[in-house]
Write an enzyme that holds these catalytic residues in place. Structure first.
Site, PDB file in Angstrom:
ATOM      1  N   THR A  62       0.913  -1.087   0.088  1.00 58.12           N
ATOM      2  CA  THR A  62       0.194  -0.292   0.109  1.00 58.12           C
ATOM      3  C   THR A  62       1.195   1.423  -0.131  1.00 58.12           C
ATOM      4  O   THR A  62       1.750   1.278   0.653  1.00 58.12           O
ATOM      5  CB  THR A  62      -0.888  -0.104   0.997  1.00 58.12           C
ATOM      6  OG1 THR A  62      -1.626  -0.714   1.298  1.00 58.12           O
ATOM      7  CG2 THR A  62      -1.783   1.389   1.281  1.00 58.12           C
ATOM      8  N   PHE A  65       0.769   5.656   1.057  1.00 53.61           N
ATOM      9  CA  PHE A  65       0.123   6.383   1.703  1.00 53.61           C
ATOM     10  C   PHE A  65       1.078   7.810   0.986  1.00 53.61           C
ATOM     11  O   PHE A  65       2.407   8.401   0.799  1.00 53.61           O
ATOM     12  CB  PHE A  65       0.353   6.370   2.604  1.00 53.61           C
ATOM     13  CG  PHE A  65      -0.447   4.798   3.516  1.00 53.61           C
ATOM     14  CD1 PHE A  65      -1.283   5.113   4.136  1.00 53.61           C
ATOM     15  CD2 PHE A  65       0.524   3.686   3.110  1.00 53.61           C
ATOM     16  CE1 PHE A  65      -1.573   3.708   5.035  1.00 53.61           C
ATOM     17  CE2 PHE A  65       0.401   2.703   4.070  1.00 53.61           C
ATOM     18  CZ  PHE A  65      -0.826   2.613   4.560  1.00 53.61           C
TER      19      PHE A  65
END
Length: 279
Positions: free
Chosen positions: A171, A173
C-alpha cells in the site's frame, strides 16, 4: 511528542505505516479519512498518513474525493508491505477455527487460506477491528487476518504468518501536513503531485500531457474521475518525478496550463527510497 493520525483501529496497517515512517511518534487512530484530515487541521496531529493506492486493490477512491479540498499539502510518501497474519486466541489450534474475520479487501487477498482451512469468511469493518472482536469474543473458533502489530496490541497469538495469496501486496500512502515542505530544487529524488482539469475540447488531454514526454518527465501515476456527478467534466490526479522549479518539469507545466481549466499542486516531496528499490 509529535503525533501522526491515521484511519483505522490501533494495529491497522496504516498504524504500522505510521510507526515505520515516523519512529517514536505517537499514532492517533481515527474513524475515517476525513477525521484523520481534520485532526491535522485542528492541531490534534502534526501529520496524517493517508492510504492512496494498493498494488492489488488499486486506488483508494475516498482519498481522491477528500484530498483536493483538504487544504493539507503532501509532504511525503510511504510504501507499506502488507503481510497478513492468521490471528487467534493464545493456544488456539488451526483445526479449531470455524470463521475468519477481516476487512473485505483482505478477504479477497487470502482466498487460498480460507479454501484450504474450509472455514467461513466474515467481513469486518477493519483488519485491526476484527482482531479486537476476536479478543472480545474469547472463542477459539474465531480468528482474524491482520497485522502482527494488531495481535501484539490485543494480546492474541499469530497462528500463521504471510497468509496472503500474493507476495507483492503493498500500500502506498500520502503523508500530509498543515504546511508545505518543498525540498530544494536541486534535490534529484523529488515527486510532485498535481490535480488538473482539461478543457472539454478534442485532443486537450493529448496536448496537455505532450510537454511531459517532450521534456522527459517521468509520469508515475495518472488517475481520472468525474466531477459533480456529470460525464462532461473530468479531473485528473497525477504524480510525476521532478520539482516544479527544475527546468524540465517547469516547461512541462507551462504546456499543461495552456490546455487546463484548472491546475493545482497538491505537494512536492522527497521520493520514498522504496519506490526505487523495487525497480
Amino acid at each position: 511528542m509529535s503525533i501522526i493520525a491515521f484511519q483505522g483501529r490501533p494495529g491497522a496497517y496504516s498504524d504500522l505505516a505510521c510507526r515505520k515512517a515516523r519512529p517514536g511518534w505517537q499514532t492517533l487512530p481515527c474513524e475515517s479519512f476525513a477525521d484523520a484530515i481534520q485532526a491535522v487541521r485542528d492541531g490534534r496531529a502534526d501529520l496524517a498518513m493517508l492510504a492512496c493506492e494498493n498494488s492489488l486493490a488499486g486506488r483508494v477512491p475516498e482519498i481522491h474525493a477528500l484530498l483536493p479540498d483538504a487544504g493539507l499539502p503532501i509532504v511525503g510518501e510511504h510504501f507499506q508491505r502488507v503481510e497478513h497474519c492468521l490471528i487467534g486466541l493464545p493456544g488456539t489450534r488451526i483445526d479449531d477455527i470455524k470463521r475468519i474475520h477481516t476487512h473485505p479487501v483482505a478477504l479477497g487477498q487470502v482466498r487460498r487460506l480460507i479454501e484450504s482451512l474450509g472455514v467461513k469468511a466474515q467481513a469486518a469493518f477493519d483488519t485491526a477491528g476484527a482482531v479486537e472482536l476476536v479478543a472480545e469474543w474469547n472463542r477459539s473458533e474465531e480468528a482474524a487476518v491482520a497485522s502482527e502489530l494488531a495481535a501484539e496490541l490485543n494480546g492474541l497469538e499469530v497462528l500463521r504468518r504471510n497468509v496472503e495469496d500474493a507476495d507483492h501486496n503493498t500500500t502506498r500512502f500520502y503523508i500530509v501536513s498543515r504546511e508545505a515542505e518543498w525540498p530544494e530544487p536541486d534535490e534529484a529524488m523529488t515527486m510532485t503531485t498535481l490535480l488538473f482539469r482539461v478543457k472539454n475540447t478534442p485532443g486537450a488531454l493529448y496536448q496537455a500531457l505532450g510537454g511531459f514526454a517532450q521534456h522527459a518527465v517521468n509520469m508515475t501515476r495518472l488517475e481520472s474521475y468525474m466531477l459533480g456527478g456529470t460525464f462532461a467534466a473530468t479531473q485528473f490526479l497525477m504524480d510525476v518525478e521532478g520539482h516544479p522549479k527544475q527546468f524540465a518539469l517547469q516547461e512541462a507545466l507551462k504546456q499543461l496550463r495552456t490546455y487546463c481549466d484548472d491546475l493545482k499542486i497538491l505537494g512536492v516531496y522527497p521520493v520514498s527510497p522504496s519506490r526505487y528499490s523495487e525497480r
